[in-house]
Each structure stands twice: as C-alpha cells, then as structure tokens.
Design a protein around this motif. Structure first.
Motif, PDB file in Angstrom:
ATOM      1  N   THR A 128      -1.864  11.269  -8.318  1.00 28.56           N
ATOM      2  CA  THR A 128      -2.359  10.967  -9.525  1.00 28.56           C
ATOM      3  C   THR A 128      -2.050  12.129 -10.132  1.00 28.56           C
ATOM      4  OG1 THR A 128      -4.013  12.852  -8.671  1.00 28.56           O
ATOM      5  CG2 THR A 128      -4.719  10.583  -7.316  1.00 28.56           C
ATOM      6  N   GLY A 129      -1.547  13.251 -10.456  1.00 25.45           N
ATOM      7  CA  GLY A 129      -1.281  14.292 -11.442  1.00 25.45           C
ATOM      8  C   GLY A 129      -2.248  15.284 -11.579  1.00 25.45           C
ATOM      9  N   ARG A 130      -3.455  15.341 -10.499  1.00 26.08           N
ATOM     10  CA  ARG A 130      -4.014  15.959 -10.519  1.00 26.08           C
ATOM     11  C   ARG A 130      -4.476  17.285  -9.450  1.00 26.08           C
ATOM     12  NH1 ARG A 130      -8.734  13.850  -8.737  1.00 26.08           N
ATOM     13  NH2 ARG A 130      -7.815  12.071  -8.760  1.00 26.08           N
ATOM     14  N   SER A 131      -4.671  18.101  -9.376  1.00 22.83           N
ATOM     15  CA  SER A 131      -4.534  19.004  -7.910  1.00 22.83           C
ATOM     16  C   SER A 131      -5.838  19.976  -8.206  1.00 22.83           C
ATOM     17  CB  SER A 131      -3.329  20.562  -8.462  1.00 22.83           C
ATOM     18  OG  SER A 131      -3.787  20.875  -9.698  1.00 22.83           O
ATOM     19  N   GLU A 132      -5.824  20.311  -7.020  1.00 21.36           N
ATOM     20  CA  GLU A 132      -6.879  21.193  -6.310  1.00 21.36           C
ATOM     21  C   GLU A 132      -7.012  22.039  -5.430  1.00 21.36           C
ATOM     22  OE1 GLU A 132     -11.452  20.494  -3.884  1.00 21.36           O
ATOM     23  OE2 GLU A 132     -10.258  18.798  -5.260  1.00 21.36           O
ATOM     24  N   ASP A 133      -7.126  23.508  -5.839  1.00 20.11           N
ATOM     25  CA  ASP A 133      -6.524  24.788  -4.765  1.00 20.11           C
ATOM     26  C   ASP A 133      -5.063  25.103  -5.047  1.00 20.11           C
ATOM     27  OD1 ASP A 133      -9.232  25.285  -4.728  1.00 20.11           O
ATOM     28  OD2 ASP A 133      -9.337  24.635  -2.939  1.00 20.11           O
ATOM     29  N   ASP A 134      -4.320  24.741  -6.239  1.00 21.89           N
ATOM     30  CA  ASP A 134      -3.490  24.407  -6.074  1.00 21.89           C
ATOM     31  C   ASP A 134      -2.487  23.567  -5.221  1.00 21.89           C
ATOM     32  OD1 ASP A 134      -3.240  26.809  -8.101  1.00 21.89           O
ATOM     33  OD2 ASP A 134      -3.470  27.781  -6.313  1.00 21.89           O
ATOM     34  N   LEU A 135      -3.347  23.041  -4.848  1.00 24.11           N
ATOM     35  CA  LEU A 135      -2.839  21.735  -3.995  1.00 24.11           C
ATOM     36  C   LEU A 135      -2.880  20.337  -4.730  1.00 24.11           C
ATOM     37  CD1 LEU A 135      -3.904  21.703  -0.648  1.00 24.11           C
ATOM     38  CD2 LEU A 135      -1.528  22.922  -1.418  1.00 24.11           C
ATOM     39  N   PRO A 136      -1.908  19.288  -4.692  1.00 21.11           N
ATOM     40  CA  PRO A 136      -1.591  18.234  -5.778  1.00 21.11           C
ATOM     41  C   PRO A 136      -2.366  17.447  -5.049  1.00 21.11           C
ATOM     42  CG  PRO A 136       0.175  18.228  -4.338  1.00 21.11           C
ATOM     43  CD  PRO A 136      -0.426  19.443  -4.273  1.00 21.11           C
ATOM     44  N   ILE A 137      -3.162  15.773  -5.236  1.00 21.56           N
ATOM     45  CA  ILE A 137      -3.861  15.102  -5.205  1.00 21.56           C
ATOM     46  C   ILE A 137      -3.395  13.831  -4.894  1.00 21.56           C
ATOM     47  CG2 ILE A 137      -6.472  13.866  -5.228  1.00 21.56           C
ATOM     48  CD1 ILE A 137      -6.692  16.567  -6.642  1.00 21.56           C
ATOM     49  N   PHE A 138      -3.028  13.163  -3.880  1.00 24.35           N
ATOM     50  CA  PHE A 138      -2.086  11.756  -3.300  1.00 24.35           C
ATOM     51  C   PHE A 138      -3.144  10.685  -3.216  1.00 24.35           C
ATOM     52  CE2 PHE A 138       1.427  14.130  -3.152  1.00 24.35           C
ATOM     53  CZ  PHE A 138       1.763  14.099  -3.682  1.00 24.35           C
ATOM     54  N   ALA A 139      -3.250   9.499  -3.979  1.00 25.43           N
ATOM     55  CA  ALA A 139      -4.444   8.551  -3.725  1.00 25.43           C
ATOM     56  C   ALA A 139      -3.964   7.371  -3.372  1.00 25.43           C
ATOM     57  CB  ALA A 139      -5.245   8.680  -4.980  1.00 25.43           C
ATOM     58  N   TYR A 140      -3.930   6.611  -1.890  1.00 25.37           N
ATOM     59  CA  TYR A 140      -3.782   4.930  -1.947  1.00 25.37           C
ATOM     60  C   TYR A 140      -4.111   3.861  -2.981  1.00 25.37           C
ATOM     61  CZ  TYR A 140      -1.778   6.193   2.281  1.00 25.37           C
ATOM     62  OH  TYR A 140      -1.696   7.081   3.317  1.00 25.37           O
ATOM     63  N   GLN A 141      -2.893   3.719  -2.858  1.00 20.35           N
ATOM     64  CA  GLN A 141      -3.373   2.547  -4.323  1.00 20.35           C
ATOM     65  C   GLN A 141      -2.421   1.169  -3.794  1.00 20.35           C
ATOM     66  OE1 GLN A 141      -2.248   4.269  -7.912  1.00 20.35           O
ATOM     67  NE2 GLN A 141      -0.832   2.929  -7.702  1.00 20.35           N
ATOM     68  N   GLN A 142      -2.344   0.702  -4.320  1.00 21.91           N
ATOM     69  CA  GLN A 142      -1.330  -0.702  -3.850  1.00 21.91           C
ATOM     70  C   GLN A 142      -0.744  -1.671  -5.152  1.00 21.91           C
ATOM     71  OE1 GLN A 142      -4.963  -3.264  -2.360  1.00 21.91           O
ATOM     72  NE2 GLN A 142      -2.899  -3.195  -0.852  1.00 21.91           N
ATOM     73  N   ASP A 143       0.738  -2.619  -5.441  1.00 19.05           N
ATOM     74  CA  ASP A 143       0.810  -3.339  -6.117  1.00 19.05           C
ATOM     75  C   ASP A 143       1.836  -3.949  -5.405  1.00 19.05           C
ATOM     76  OD1 ASP A 143       0.349  -2.372  -8.801  1.00 19.05           O
ATOM     77  OD2 ASP A 143       0.728  -0.577  -8.363  1.00 19.05           O
TER      78      ASP A 143
ATOM     79  N   ILE B 216       1.006  -1.392  -0.190  1.00 16.61           N
ATOM     80  CA  ILE B 216       0.178   0.513   0.182  1.00 16.61           C
ATOM     81  C   ILE B 216       0.894   1.610  -0.188  1.00 16.61           C
ATOM     82  CG2 ILE B 216      -1.645   1.426   1.617  1.00 16.61           C
ATOM     83  CD1 ILE B 216      -2.793  -1.383   2.541  1.00 16.61           C
ATOM     84  N   TYR B 217       1.167   2.263  -1.195  1.00 16.35           N
ATOM     85  CA  TYR B 217       1.443   3.670  -0.846  1.00 16.35           C
ATOM     86  C   TYR B 217       0.691   4.517  -1.606  1.00 16.35           C
ATOM     87  CZ  TYR B 217       1.617   2.306  -5.722  1.00 16.35           C
ATOM     88  OH  TYR B 217       1.417   1.747  -7.167  1.00 16.35           O
ATOM     89  N   LEU B 218       1.099   6.004  -1.279  1.00 16.18           N
ATOM     90  CA  LEU B 218       0.543   6.753  -1.774  1.00 16.18           C
ATOM     91  C   LEU B 218       0.820   7.013  -2.801  1.00 16.18           C
ATOM     92  CD1 LEU B 218      -0.019   9.272   1.404  1.00 16.18           C
ATOM     93  CD2 LEU B 218      -1.630   8.819  -0.579  1.00 16.18           C
ATOM     94  N   GLN B 219       0.100   7.685  -4.164  1.00 13.65           N
ATOM     95  CA  GLN B 219       0.716   8.289  -5.912  1.00 13.65           C
ATOM     96  C   GLN B 219       0.049   9.471  -5.920  1.00 13.65           C
ATOM     97  OE1 GLN B 219       2.746   6.117  -7.243  1.00 13.65           O
ATOM     98  NE2 GLN B 219       2.386   7.160  -8.935  1.00 13.65           N
TER      99      GLN B 219
END
Length: 709
Positions: free
Chosen positions: A533-548, A528-531
């Motif tokens: 997403t390449g997207r941002s909101e209010d000039d803040l990057p968006i990180f989402a959890y995923q797993q490999d 499990i790790y934070l990645q």
C-alpha cells in the motif's frame, strides 16, 4: 539429483506407452503391459490417476501430467516437496534458503495450487509465502503433478494445477505366503550440518497389508558464500548477511502408518500420518522468529469392483487437523511460545468416485461427489487469520472417448462454496462482528484431445475452466505476519478467481530421442494478490489484498538423447510471463526463466560396484525484476539487499553406485554436490533474497539400505 527429464526407462514409458497401445480404452491401458523390445530398453508400465477420467498412461491424457515413482522418486526425493519437484517441466519452488520448498506451477503458487494427499485436498495455511506443504517426500510412494487448471476434479484451489502425493500402495502376498521388508535412508548435508534418518517398513499376507514410515530431520544454520555485506562494501545491492545465517535451523519428526485389508468384495485401507516441524526464520532486523507446526491426517479408503469389474467405487473419508503457532519478531524457539499466532483447524472430507469402463457413448470415465467442511479457531493475540468455517459441495463427471487415433476427454463440475468469518472463534479483535458469510456457486469444466500422429509422435490439447474462492485469510487478515516482516490486511469484497487455461503439447519418442514441448495460456479474471500500500506501521510495510484480471503465458520444453548405451544428454527450458491487465505490470512471484542441461554417464559394473554413474548438471536462471509492490519488493529501495535478482549459473555434480547389501537387495551410496563452485547468487523465489544470499555449496551424502522382500 537436479534433473529436468525423467530417467530413460520411465520417460519412454510415459511417452511411448500410448503410442504403442493404440486406441485402447483408458481402463484397458491400466491393465496392459508395454512391449518395448522395439525401443531396445525394457520399460516399466506407468499409470496416472490424478486429473484423468480413468487410470491410464499419461500420454493418453489431454492434461499435462508428470509422475514420479520408484527409482525416479528415490533419486529426486529431497527435504521439501518443492525441491523434489522443481526439476519437472513448468515447476519451480518458493524457498527460504534451504527451508520451505513450496511448489510453483507455471507461475502460480500457494492458494492457486492444490496439494493433495492420496487424492484428497489438504490445507496447510498456504497463503504465506514461507508456509510449506506439511508433507515429507520420503514417505511418499508416488507423486503426480497436473499442470494447468485442475478444478474439474479438485475444485477451489486447483486454479493453476495440482500435486497429488500418494502413500505407498498396499502390498499383498500370494495365497499362503507372506512378505516383509524395509528401506532405510541416512543422509548428511554439509551446508547446514543436516542429518536425515528414515525407515519405511512393510509386511503382508494374502489378505492383510501393513506399512509404516518414520523420518527424522535435524539441521543447524544455513551457510551462504562468504561475500561482503552491504555495510562492508557500501553497495546497497549487497546483502545484509552472508556466511552462516543465524536462526535458520529446524527439526522435523514425521511418520506414517497404513493398514490394508483385501476381501471378496474389495480392498479397504486406513492411513494415518503426522508431520511435526519446529524452525526459526531469520528476519531483516537480524532477529529470529520461532514457529511450531503440526499436521495430522487420518484417511479411510475403499476400492470396490462392481459389475464384473466394469465399475470401480472408490469411497474416501478424511480428517485433517492442522496447528500453526508462531512468535512475534525476536522470540525464537529457545524463548518458548509467546502466544502471538495460534491457528488450528479441523477439515473433514467425504469423496466418492465411480470409475467406469464403457458407458453409453463413452469408453471410460469418472463420476463423483465430494463434500468438505473446515472449522478454524484463531486463539493468538494477532489476527493473522480469523476463526470461521469453510464448506464445499461438488458434483463432477469426466469422460473419455477413443475414435481411431484420436482420444477425446471432457468433463463438467459444479461447486457450492461458502466462507464464514466468525468473531466468536477469534480471540483477538476483528474488523467485523458476529459472523460474516460469503457464498459462491460456480461451474467449471474441461475439453481436451490427444491425437497420435504416428507411433512416435502425439499432439495433445486441453481447454480447462478453473476457479478459486477467496480464503478466510484473504478476506479477513488483519495483523502482523512475522515470518515476512509485514502487516497484511484482508479484503471482504473479493470475488472468486476464474481461469480459462489452454495447453497445446507435442510429445515425441524415438528409440533414443524423447521429449515434449508445451505452450500454454491462462487468462484469470479477478486474480487475487497482495499489494504494497506504500504505508507502514511500526516500521513494517502494510500489504493489502486486491484483484485484477491477469494473463499468464509460457513454454515448457524437455528433451533427452540417449547418445550411446552409456551416455545420456538431457535438458529443459521453462519460460513464463504474467501480466496484470489493468496496470500492465508483472504478476508477483513469477519464477525467472530457467535452463537446465545435464550429461549422465553410466559405467559398466566393476566387481562389487553395480550401476555406477556420474552426472554433471548446469542450472541457469535469467535476471528478473521484482514486480512493483509485490511481497519483498521493498528491498529494492533499502540500504541493503534486493528484490530483483541477477542472472546466475550453477554447476551440480552427482555420482553413485549400488553394492550387494543384505540378502539379494542392493544398497546404494550417492553423493550430490549442489552449487559446486560455491557461487554467489540470489534466486528470485528465495524469500531471503532481500537480505541474504542463497545457499552456498552443499554436499549431500546418502546411504540407502533395503532389507527383506
């Protein structure tokens, strides 16, 4: 002191002890003294209790274990747990300048490393890179570090290792006598004008024991070398801030109290500790953010010998309350609490261990059961993590068998684990309604062996299965994490992580040369790790959890050579590689390869000066590129700072001596200089690296004065 290898006395006890003891049972090891005359150095017996079937010498444990206690712990003790441990083989520390100090063991950290207090797992909202363990090393009596999968004894969270911070053992006087004493510590740090003032006191009779400790730490802002900023140089890899960094101050007040009772049926104890921290963090915008943290823990313990001492029952009841409050960006401590993050939980744990000597075919081992229940409330205006419940029931057994020069160890554990997000315990809107539950049932185990090739050489191997269930944060996070200037989003479809960890170690002890070499391989399914997403909101990057699936491999080397009775040379090398097997990219937040070398010269006593010493140390860290999409990787593409770091080499200087203090006790003065030449550098695990340098020169002057017995 930034020292890779243990002091000569303790290191030889760790390595030579089992070689001299031969094939005794683990419980016999715990009760034996080492005859070290052949080694020319008087040894202190060292036992280990974490991650083993029965108390005994670490060298007869298949798991890779280090112990800090006594003088070793006094010399290494620093402001944070991570800094206290980061000179041990395979251990690094995630920092924020000179704050935080979060242990990293063989490339794993946070939720994948279990922090324990007196053998009981504690939670400190460890999902955040800048969330430190709520533990003050000054109040510890000993610290045990287990490298590699430790789920067998400590369940979910010990996927990559465990750190057990133990309070001082209860001390009882001889019949009809009393004991009393205290240790005081005064420390000044020049870099951030930090003052540490602590006291630990103890008193006892033949049946009662009391101890208490208090530590006050207060600092100003951190200083880095006065280099050019990116705005001044036009080089985007230069930092945004240098010199004195605003909003890097903190205040702590930490305390511990213990009461022990010795009766005809065994020893009983009650311990309470509290950790309080208020601090600011500097954000990339130049704004500050304020945090208020508090942790309370109460433990009731027993140690009951049965069947003539062949069995030992160790029950523990524990309660932990943890409160984390944080502001939104721009609101510092001076602004007061603004209600953004308010997370509080109660964690209740009941654990019973039955340690035995010979039982059937086994020479010693541990049978146990543990139940933990956590209830969390999220009362803030952002869902950094939701409210909910987490519970875990576990049964485990761990046994040992000696066959001549061979010691075999094996264990099995089963966990029933549940995680429930609860909208009713969450003030801000969440991405689910009512309750959302996840249930896991997992077997783990270990199989290991130690073979004493000669009286001076041992070979150890261990194969361990570990697991870690997703946390409330990883499943349901949905909001701004102000401390890292990012939006973080959970993933309710996460599966438990499972690891298969293999170690192979060669440990040697000659009269003047000692050390160990360990290679390891840790294969983790559903890592499990934070990645990003390449997207941002209010000039803040968006990180989402995923797993490999992921694979970590590495090497730990430590060695010490007592060249003469006065001169010792020591060093260590840590290498770790971690790969996402789907993308073939590096895993996030792996430590850079590191090398430590040091020379210590111990002078003869001169007049009132006792045990004077001088130590010169070198720390080298290799260059390292940030993994694509890992936390802080965005700074490689900004107009200032970096997430990838260059190689650097730092020099450290230590000197000190003891002198006659009060009564028969020796007081000590120690001077430690870190980054002697004020070198400009950025450590890969320093979370300020994206926009600031790592700390400049720091001169640490300490005075320790004992009183009484």
């Amino acid at each position: 002191m930034n020292q890779k290898a243990l002091r000569p006395e303790s290191r030889i006890a760790l390595i030579a002890g089992p070689l001299l003891l031969g094939a005794m049972t683990p419980m016999a090891h715990a009760q034996s003294e080492i005859d070290a005359s052949a080694l020319m150095i008087e040894l202190d017996a060292i036992e280990v209790t974490a991650g083993v079937p029965a108390p005994g010498d670490p060298m007869l444990q298949a798991a890779d274990i280090s112990v800090l206690s006594g003088e070793d712990l006094r010399e290494r003790e620093r402001f944070t747990l991570g800094e206290t441990l980061d000179a041990l083989p395979g251990v690094a520390s995630i920092t924020a300048g000179n704050q935080v100090g979060k242990p990293v063991i063989r490339g794993l950290s946070g939720n994948q490393i279990q922090i324990l207090s007196n053998g009981i797992g504690v939670d400190y909202q460890q999902y955040g890179e800048r969330h430190p363990p709520n533990i003050d090393p000054f109040l510890a009596g000993r610290i045990e570090v287990v490298r590699g999968a430790s789920s067998l004894l400590y369940g979910s969270g010990a996927l990559g290792g465990a750190v057990d911070v133990q309070a001082p053992a209860f001390e009882f006087a001889a019949p009809g006598a009393t004991l009393a004493g205290a240790d005081t510590l005064f420390v000044y740090h020049s870099n951030n004008a930090q003052w540490d003032t602590g006291v630990k006191a103890r008193a006892g009779t033949d049946t009662l024991s009391l101890d208490a400790g208090l530590m006050r730490r207060s600092s100003g802002n951190m200083n880095t070398p006065n280099a050019k900023t990116a705005a001044e140089s036009g080089d985007p890899s230069d930092p945004k801030f240098t010199g004195e960094l605003p909003y890097t101050n903190f205040d702590q007040l930490n305390a511990q109290f213990g009461f022990g009772l010795l009766t005809d049926i065994g020893e009983f104890g009650i311990r309470y500790n509290q950790w309080n921290d208020e601090n600011n963090f500097l954000l990339p915008t130049g704004e500050g953010i304020g945090l208020w943290l508090r942790n309370d823990q109460l433990q009731i313990t027993g140690d009951l010998p049965l069947a003539g001492g062949r069995w030992q029952l160790k029950p523990t009841l524990s309660w932990q309350n943890n409160l984390r409050r944080a502001n939104s960006a721009g609101d510092t401590l001076a602004s007061g609490y603004d209600g953004t993050v308010n997370l509080e939980f109660d964690l209740y744990t009941a654990r019973l261990e039955a340690i035995h000597e010979q039982l059937g075919p086994f020479d010693g081992g541990t049978l146990g059961v543990e139940y933990a229940s956590k209830t969390q409330y999220s009362r803030g205006t952002t869902v950094l993590a939701p409210g909910g419940e987490v519970s875990n029931l576990a049964l485990f057994a761990f046994e040992s068998k000696d066959i001549g020069a061979l010691t075999l160890q094996a264990g099995l554990r089963h966990d029933w684990h549940s995680v429930t997000g609860d909208a009713g315990k969450t003030s801000a809107p969440v991405n689910f309604s009512g309750q959302d539950s996840h249930h896991y049932s997992v077997f783990t185990g270990s199989l290991g062996a130690v073979y004493r090739l000669t009286d001076q050489l041992a070979l150890a191997g261990n194969l361990g299965r570990g697991f870690r269930a997703p946390t409330l944060f990883e499943l349901y996070a949905d909001g701004v994490h102000g401390g890292v200037a990012a939006i973080q989003v959970g993933n309710p479809d996460l599966e438990p992580e499972k690891s298969l960890n293999a170690d192979l170690a060669l440990r040697w002890q000659l009269p003047r040369l000692s050390g160990s070499l360990t290679v390891y391989r840790n294969a983790i399914s559903d890592y499990i790790y934070l990645q990003d997403t390449g997207r941002s909101e209010d000039d803040l990057p968006i990180f989402a959890y995923q797993q490999d699936n992921a694979l970590l491999t590495g090497l730990d080397l430590e060695a010490s050579w007592q060249v003469t009775d006065q001169l010792e040379l020591a060093g260590g090398l840590d290498l770790v590689r971690g790969t996402n097997e789907r993308t073939n990219n590096d895993l996030p937040l792996l430590p850079a390869d590191s090398l430590r070398l040091e020379a210590t010269y111990r002078f003869a006593d001169r007049g009132p000066l006792r045990e004077p010493y001088l130590r010169l140390g070198i720390r080298h860290s290799a260059a390292k590129d940030a993994a694509p999409g890992e936390p802080f990787a965005q700074f490689d593409d900004m107009a200032f700072g970096t997430a990838s770091t260059d190689a650097y080499t730092l020099l450290d200087l230590d000197l000190g001596f003891a002198f006659r203090g009060f009564g028969r006790n020796d007081a000590r003065i120690d001077l430690a200089v870190r980054n002697l030449f004020d070198t400009e550098y950025r450590d890969f695990l320093d979370t300020y690296k994206g926009y600031a340098l790592s700390p400049g020169r720091d001169i640490r002057l300490s005075l320790s004065v004992p009183f009484g017995s």
